[in-house]
Write an enzyme that holds these catalytic residues in place. Structure first.
Site: not given
Ligand code: CP
Length: 348
Positions: A117, A144, A147, A241, A282, A310
Protein backbone atom coordinates in the site's frame (compact mmCIF):
# COMPACT_ATOMS: atom_id res chain seq x y z
CA UNK A 1 -23.77 -6.31 -26.79
CA UNK A 2 -23.26 -8.63 -23.82
CA UNK A 3 -19.83 -10.23 -23.44
CA UNK A 4 -20.06 -13.97 -24.25
CA UNK A 5 -18.49 -15.83 -21.32
CA UNK A 6 -16.50 -18.20 -23.53
CA UNK A 7 -15.19 -15.66 -26.04
CA UNK A 8 -11.47 -15.02 -26.43
CA UNK A 9 -11.90 -11.27 -26.40
CA UNK A 10 -9.52 -8.68 -24.97
CA UNK A 11 -11.53 -8.71 -21.77
CA UNK A 12 -11.11 -12.46 -21.32
CA UNK A 13 -7.34 -12.92 -21.67
CA UNK A 14 -5.67 -14.74 -18.79
CA UNK A 15 -2.18 -13.40 -18.17
CA UNK A 16 -2.20 -11.80 -14.74
CA UNK A 17 1.39 -11.77 -13.44
CA UNK A 18 0.87 -9.06 -10.86
CA UNK A 19 -2.26 -7.51 -9.42
CA UNK A 20 -1.70 -3.83 -9.91
CA UNK A 21 -4.23 -2.06 -12.04
CA UNK A 22 -7.76 -2.69 -13.24
CA UNK A 23 -6.41 -2.22 -16.77
CA UNK A 24 -4.64 -5.56 -16.92
CA UNK A 25 -7.28 -7.50 -15.04
CA UNK A 26 -9.47 -9.63 -17.30
CA UNK A 27 -13.06 -10.69 -16.67
CA UNK A 28 -11.93 -14.31 -16.92
CA UNK A 29 -9.32 -13.80 -14.20
CA UNK A 30 -11.75 -12.05 -11.91
CA UNK A 31 -14.28 -14.83 -12.49
CA UNK A 32 -11.60 -17.43 -11.69
CA UNK A 33 -10.65 -15.56 -8.52
CA UNK A 34 -14.28 -15.26 -7.45
CA UNK A 35 -14.88 -18.97 -7.99
CA UNK A 36 -11.80 -19.64 -5.85
CA UNK A 37 -13.20 -17.24 -3.25
CA UNK A 38 -16.42 -19.21 -3.06
CA UNK A 39 -14.54 -22.48 -2.37
CA UNK A 40 -12.31 -20.85 0.25
CA UNK A 41 -15.23 -19.11 1.94
CA UNK A 42 -17.03 -22.44 2.28
CA UNK A 43 -13.84 -24.08 3.58
CA UNK A 44 -13.53 -21.34 6.20
CA UNK A 45 -17.15 -21.82 7.27
CA UNK A 46 -16.34 -25.53 7.74
CA UNK A 47 -13.08 -24.73 9.61
CA UNK A 48 -11.32 -26.80 6.97
CA UNK A 49 -9.06 -24.47 5.00
CA UNK A 50 -6.49 -26.38 2.93
CA UNK A 51 -2.92 -25.31 3.75
CA UNK A 52 -2.24 -23.94 0.27
CA UNK A 53 0.17 -21.20 1.43
CA UNK A 54 2.12 -23.50 3.78
CA UNK A 55 5.71 -22.41 4.29
CA UNK A 56 5.16 -19.31 2.13
CA UNK A 57 5.46 -15.64 3.02
CA UNK A 58 3.89 -12.42 1.83
CA UNK A 59 5.95 -9.29 2.53
CA UNK A 60 3.56 -6.38 3.12
CA UNK A 61 4.77 -2.79 2.75
CA UNK A 62 2.39 -0.23 4.26
CA UNK A 63 3.27 3.41 3.60
CA UNK A 64 -0.24 4.34 4.77
CA UNK A 65 -2.47 3.03 7.54
CA UNK A 66 -4.92 0.20 7.02
CA UNK A 67 -7.28 -1.96 9.03
CA UNK A 68 -9.01 -4.22 6.49
CA UNK A 69 -6.20 -4.72 3.98
CA UNK A 70 -3.59 -5.41 6.65
CA UNK A 71 -5.70 -7.67 8.85
CA UNK A 72 -7.22 -9.60 5.94
CA UNK A 73 -3.83 -10.40 4.38
CA UNK A 74 -2.31 -11.35 7.75
CA UNK A 75 -5.22 -13.60 8.69
CA UNK A 76 -5.45 -15.09 5.18
CA UNK A 77 -1.76 -16.06 5.25
CA UNK A 78 -2.17 -17.65 8.70
CA UNK A 79 -5.35 -19.54 7.77
CA UNK A 80 -3.61 -20.98 4.71
CA UNK A 81 -0.57 -22.12 6.72
CA UNK A 82 1.81 -19.30 5.73
CA UNK A 83 3.12 -16.05 7.13
CA UNK A 84 2.60 -12.33 6.50
CA UNK A 85 5.30 -9.77 7.35
CA UNK A 86 4.14 -6.24 8.21
CA UNK A 87 6.80 -3.86 6.86
CA UNK A 88 6.34 -0.21 7.73
CA UNK A 89 8.75 2.35 6.19
CA UNK A 90 9.55 3.31 9.81
CA UNK A 91 10.97 -0.15 10.37
CA UNK A 92 12.66 -1.01 7.07
CA UNK A 93 15.07 0.98 4.88
CA UNK A 94 12.61 1.56 2.02
CA UNK A 95 13.31 4.76 0.12
CA UNK A 96 15.67 6.03 2.85
CA UNK A 97 18.85 4.05 3.36
CA UNK A 98 17.85 1.64 0.60
CA UNK A 99 16.31 2.27 -2.79
CA UNK A 100 12.89 0.92 -3.74
CA UNK A 101 14.57 -1.18 -6.42
CA UNK A 102 16.94 -2.87 -3.98
CA UNK A 103 14.13 -3.39 -1.48
CA UNK A 104 12.12 -5.12 -4.20
CA UNK A 105 15.07 -7.34 -5.17
CA UNK A 106 15.69 -8.42 -1.58
CA UNK A 107 12.02 -9.08 -0.80
CA UNK A 108 11.74 -11.09 -4.03
CA UNK A 109 14.55 -13.35 -2.85
CA UNK A 110 12.92 -14.05 0.50
CA UNK A 111 9.16 -13.73 0.07
CA UNK A 112 6.80 -15.49 -2.32
CA UNK A 113 4.54 -12.48 -2.82
CA UNK A 114 4.97 -8.72 -2.24
CA UNK A 115 1.92 -6.68 -1.23
CA UNK A 116 2.20 -2.90 -1.04
CA UNK A 117 0.00 0.00 0.00
CA UNK A 118 1.79 3.09 -1.22
CA UNK A 119 1.23 6.83 -1.08
CA UNK A 120 2.40 7.28 -4.66
CA UNK A 121 2.34 5.27 -7.88
CA UNK A 122 6.15 5.70 -8.11
CA UNK A 123 6.76 3.42 -5.12
CA UNK A 124 4.61 0.66 -6.57
CA UNK A 125 6.13 1.09 -10.03
CA UNK A 126 9.61 0.93 -8.45
CA UNK A 127 8.76 -2.34 -6.74
CA UNK A 128 7.39 -3.72 -10.02
CA UNK A 129 10.54 -2.76 -11.94
CA UNK A 130 12.66 -5.25 -10.00
CA UNK A 131 10.26 -7.78 -8.48
CA UNK A 132 10.69 -11.40 -9.50
CA UNK A 133 7.64 -12.49 -7.51
CA UNK A 134 4.02 -11.30 -7.89
CA UNK A 135 3.32 -7.78 -6.63
CA UNK A 136 -0.15 -7.05 -5.26
CA UNK A 137 -1.35 -3.46 -5.12
CA UNK A 138 -3.03 -2.86 -1.78
CA UNK A 139 -4.01 0.69 -2.95
CA UNK A 140 -1.69 3.17 -4.61
CA UNK A 141 -3.86 6.31 -5.18
CA UNK A 142 -4.80 5.04 -8.67
CA UNK A 143 -6.30 1.60 -8.06
CA UNK A 144 -7.54 -0.69 -5.32
CA UNK A 145 -7.83 -4.07 -7.08
CA UNK A 146 -8.09 -6.29 -4.00
CA UNK A 147 -11.10 -4.21 -2.92
CA UNK A 148 -12.73 -4.90 -6.31
CA UNK A 149 -12.72 -8.65 -5.79
CA UNK A 150 -14.45 -8.29 -2.42
CA UNK A 151 -16.95 -5.80 -3.87
CA UNK A 152 -18.00 -7.83 -6.91
CA UNK A 153 -18.18 -11.02 -4.86
CA UNK A 154 -20.37 -9.30 -2.26
CA UNK A 155 -22.67 -7.87 -4.93
CA UNK A 156 -23.00 -11.34 -6.50
CA UNK A 157 -23.82 -12.86 -3.10
CA UNK A 158 -26.68 -10.39 -2.64
CA UNK A 159 -28.14 -10.18 -6.17
CA UNK A 160 -31.76 -11.31 -6.18
CA UNK A 161 -34.28 -12.38 -8.83
CA UNK A 162 -31.75 -14.28 -10.95
CA UNK A 163 -30.18 -11.08 -12.23
CA UNK A 164 -26.59 -11.00 -13.52
CA UNK A 165 -23.93 -8.38 -12.77
CA UNK A 166 -24.51 -6.95 -16.25
CA UNK A 167 -28.14 -6.25 -15.34
CA UNK A 168 -27.05 -3.87 -12.57
CA UNK A 169 -26.08 -0.21 -12.39
CA UNK A 170 -23.78 0.97 -9.62
CA UNK A 171 -23.80 4.55 -8.35
CA UNK A 172 -20.56 5.74 -6.78
CA UNK A 173 -21.33 8.75 -4.59
CA UNK A 174 -18.47 11.21 -4.30
CA UNK A 175 -14.92 11.88 -5.37
CA UNK A 176 -12.92 10.30 -8.22
CA UNK A 177 -10.97 8.12 -5.80
CA UNK A 178 -8.89 5.03 -6.50
CA UNK A 179 -11.96 2.97 -5.55
CA UNK A 180 -14.19 5.01 -7.88
CA UNK A 181 -11.73 4.57 -10.78
CA UNK A 182 -11.36 0.85 -10.08
CA UNK A 183 -15.13 0.38 -9.89
CA UNK A 184 -15.70 2.29 -13.12
CA UNK A 185 -13.25 0.10 -15.04
CA UNK A 186 -14.49 -3.09 -13.38
CA UNK A 187 -18.15 -2.30 -14.11
CA UNK A 188 -17.21 -1.41 -17.69
CA UNK A 189 -15.44 -4.75 -18.15
CA UNK A 190 -18.41 -6.64 -16.73
CA UNK A 191 -20.97 -4.85 -18.90
CA UNK A 192 -22.54 -3.16 -15.88
CA UNK A 193 -23.85 0.36 -15.63
CA UNK A 194 -21.67 2.79 -13.66
CA UNK A 195 -22.45 6.32 -12.54
CA UNK A 196 -20.15 8.60 -10.62
CA UNK A 197 -22.40 11.11 -8.88
CA UNK A 198 -20.44 14.04 -7.48
CA UNK A 199 -19.62 17.72 -7.92
CA UNK A 200 -18.01 18.66 -11.25
CA UNK A 201 -14.65 19.57 -9.68
CA UNK A 202 -14.24 16.05 -8.30
CA UNK A 203 -15.36 14.03 -11.29
CA UNK A 204 -13.31 11.31 -12.98
CA UNK A 205 -10.53 12.36 -15.36
CA UNK A 206 -11.44 12.10 -19.05
CA UNK A 207 -8.61 9.68 -19.95
CA UNK A 208 -10.03 7.08 -17.55
CA UNK A 209 -13.61 7.60 -18.71
CA UNK A 210 -12.39 7.16 -22.30
CA UNK A 211 -10.67 3.90 -21.36
CA UNK A 212 -13.82 2.66 -19.61
CA UNK A 213 -15.82 3.53 -22.73
CA UNK A 214 -13.55 1.28 -24.83
CA UNK A 215 -14.35 -1.61 -22.46
CA UNK A 216 -18.06 -0.74 -22.68
CA UNK A 217 -17.92 -0.92 -26.47
CA UNK A 218 -17.02 -4.59 -26.07
CA UNK A 219 -19.03 -5.50 -22.98
CA UNK A 220 -22.21 -3.44 -23.31
CA UNK A 221 -21.38 -1.46 -20.14
CA UNK A 222 -22.75 2.04 -19.57
CA UNK A 223 -20.84 4.96 -18.02
CA UNK A 224 -22.25 8.26 -16.79
CA UNK A 225 -20.43 10.96 -14.86
CA UNK A 226 -22.86 13.47 -13.39
CA UNK A 227 -23.45 15.98 -10.60
CA UNK A 228 -27.19 15.20 -10.65
CA UNK A 229 -28.11 13.28 -7.49
CA UNK A 230 -31.40 12.19 -9.11
CA UNK A 231 -29.33 9.83 -11.31
CA UNK A 232 -29.45 7.46 -8.34
CA UNK A 233 -33.02 6.57 -9.37
CA UNK A 234 -31.70 4.16 -12.03
CA UNK A 235 -29.24 2.43 -9.69
CA UNK A 236 -29.28 -1.00 -8.01
CA UNK A 237 -26.07 -0.61 -5.99
CA UNK A 238 -25.05 2.55 -4.12
CA UNK A 239 -21.39 2.83 -3.12
CA UNK A 240 -19.83 5.17 -0.56
CA UNK A 241 -16.23 6.22 0.08
CA UNK A 242 -14.56 8.95 2.11
CA UNK A 243 -14.70 12.48 0.67
CA UNK A 244 -10.94 12.86 1.30
CA UNK A 245 -7.97 10.55 1.76
CA UNK A 246 -5.16 10.77 4.35
CA UNK A 247 -2.99 12.71 1.91
CA UNK A 248 -5.78 15.32 1.46
CA UNK A 249 -6.36 16.54 5.04
CA UNK A 250 -5.35 20.05 3.98
CA UNK A 251 -8.33 20.06 1.56
CA UNK A 252 -10.78 18.59 4.07
CA UNK A 253 -12.94 21.71 4.70
CA UNK A 254 -13.13 22.62 1.01
CA UNK A 255 -14.09 19.07 0.09
CA UNK A 256 -16.73 18.72 2.80
CA UNK A 257 -18.30 22.00 1.65
CA UNK A 258 -18.44 20.69 -1.93
CA UNK A 259 -19.93 17.29 -1.09
CA UNK A 260 -22.20 17.98 1.88
CA UNK A 261 -25.12 17.72 2.18
CA UNK A 262 -26.09 16.80 -1.43
CA UNK A 263 -23.86 13.75 -1.93
CA UNK A 264 -24.16 12.21 1.55
CA UNK A 265 -25.67 8.71 1.55
CA UNK A 266 -28.69 9.00 3.84
CA UNK A 267 -31.71 6.75 4.29
CA UNK A 268 -33.70 9.32 2.28
CA UNK A 269 -31.21 9.11 -0.59
CA UNK A 270 -31.26 5.30 -0.52
CA UNK A 271 -35.06 5.42 -0.80
CA UNK A 272 -34.65 7.15 -4.18
CA UNK A 273 -32.56 4.28 -5.64
CA UNK A 274 -34.29 1.31 -7.30
CA UNK A 275 -36.36 -0.86 -4.94
CA UNK A 276 -34.17 -3.57 -3.35
CA UNK A 277 -30.95 -1.61 -3.86
CA UNK A 278 -27.93 -2.49 -1.75
CA UNK A 279 -25.42 -0.19 -0.09
CA UNK A 280 -21.69 -0.89 -0.20
CA UNK A 281 -18.91 1.12 1.39
CA UNK A 282 -15.23 0.23 1.20
CA UNK A 283 -14.77 1.49 4.80
CA UNK A 284 -13.48 3.14 6.90
CA UNK A 285 -16.72 5.14 7.02
CA UNK A 286 -17.21 8.53 8.59
CA UNK A 287 -20.87 8.53 9.63
CA UNK A 288 -20.82 12.31 10.11
CA UNK A 289 -19.69 12.89 6.55
CA UNK A 290 -20.23 10.69 3.46
CA UNK A 291 -22.78 8.23 4.94
CA UNK A 292 -25.15 8.29 7.89
CA UNK A 293 -25.10 5.65 10.59
CA UNK A 294 -28.76 4.99 9.81
CA UNK A 295 -27.98 4.07 6.20
CA UNK A 296 -24.94 2.01 7.17
CA UNK A 297 -26.96 -0.02 9.70
CA UNK A 298 -30.04 -0.52 7.47
CA UNK A 299 -30.91 -3.97 6.19
CA UNK A 300 -29.91 -2.99 2.63
CA UNK A 301 -26.35 -2.28 3.80
CA UNK A 302 -23.85 -5.05 3.00
CA UNK A 303 -20.79 -2.97 3.96
CA UNK A 304 -19.67 -5.34 6.71
CA UNK A 305 -20.20 -8.45 4.57
CA UNK A 306 -18.06 -6.61 2.04
CA UNK A 307 -15.38 -6.00 4.70
CA UNK A 308 -15.39 -9.70 5.66
CA UNK A 309 -15.05 -10.61 2.00
CA UNK A 310 -11.72 -8.75 1.96
CA UNK A 311 -10.46 -11.82 3.85
CA UNK A 312 -12.15 -14.16 1.34
CA UNK A 313 -10.48 -12.22 -1.48
CA UNK A 314 -7.02 -12.21 0.08
CA UNK A 315 -7.16 -15.98 0.63
CA UNK A 316 -7.95 -16.42 -3.07
CA UNK A 317 -5.19 -14.01 -4.10
CA UNK A 318 -2.53 -15.82 -2.05
CA UNK A 319 -3.63 -19.22 -3.37
CA UNK A 320 -3.98 -18.04 -6.98
CA UNK A 321 -0.52 -16.50 -7.18
CA UNK A 322 1.13 -19.33 -5.24
CA UNK A 323 -0.38 -21.81 -7.65
CA UNK A 324 0.61 -19.71 -10.66
CA UNK A 325 4.19 -18.96 -9.66
CA UNK A 326 5.40 -21.47 -7.10
CA UNK A 327 5.40 -25.14 -7.78
CA UNK A 328 4.82 -26.74 -4.40
CA UNK A 329 7.26 -29.60 -3.87
CA UNK A 330 6.02 -33.18 -3.94
CA UNK A 331 6.04 -35.26 -0.75
CA UNK A 332 8.90 -37.34 -2.28
CA UNK A 333 11.10 -34.28 -2.87
CA UNK A 334 10.41 -33.03 0.65
CA UNK A 335 11.28 -36.49 2.08
CA UNK A 336 14.50 -36.64 0.03
CA UNK A 337 15.70 -33.27 1.43
CA UNK A 338 14.68 -34.22 4.98
CA UNK A 339 16.67 -37.48 4.75
CA UNK A 340 19.78 -35.65 3.46
CA UNK A 341 19.67 -33.00 6.19
CA UNK A 342 18.93 -35.50 8.96
CA UNK A 343 21.73 -37.69 7.66
CA UNK A 344 24.12 -34.75 7.89
CA UNK A 345 22.91 -33.75 11.36
CA UNK A 346 23.27 -37.32 12.67
CA UNK A 347 27.02 -37.17 11.93
CA UNK A 348 27.65 -33.98 13.95
N1 CP B 1 -11.10 -0.48 2.36
C1 CP B 1 -9.84 -0.51 2.80
O1 CP B 1 -8.89 -0.61 2.02
O2 CP B 1 -9.70 -0.46 4.15
P1 CP B 1 -8.32 -0.22 4.90
O3 CP B 1 -7.83 1.17 4.54
O4 CP B 1 -8.66 -0.34 6.36
O5 CP B 1 -7.35 -1.26 4.46
Amino acid sequence: MKLPSSSATELNKVNLEHMVSMKDFSVKEMDNMMELMSYLKKAREDNAIPQLFKGKSVGMIFEAGSTRTRVSFEVAATLLGGHALFLSPKDIHLGGKESIHDTSRVLSRMCDIIMARTNSPETLDGLLDMATVPVINGLDTRFHPTQMLADLFTIKEHITDGRQLSDLTLAFMGDATDVCRSLMLTCAKYGMGFKQIGPKKYQMEKEWVDLAETYCAESGGRIEITDDVDAIKECDVVYGDSFYWVTQYDEKEERLAAFMPDYVITEELMAKAKPGSMLLHCLPANDKEEVTRGALESNYSVAFDEAENRLTAQMAILVYFTHKHNITASAETEAMHKEKIEGFLSQL
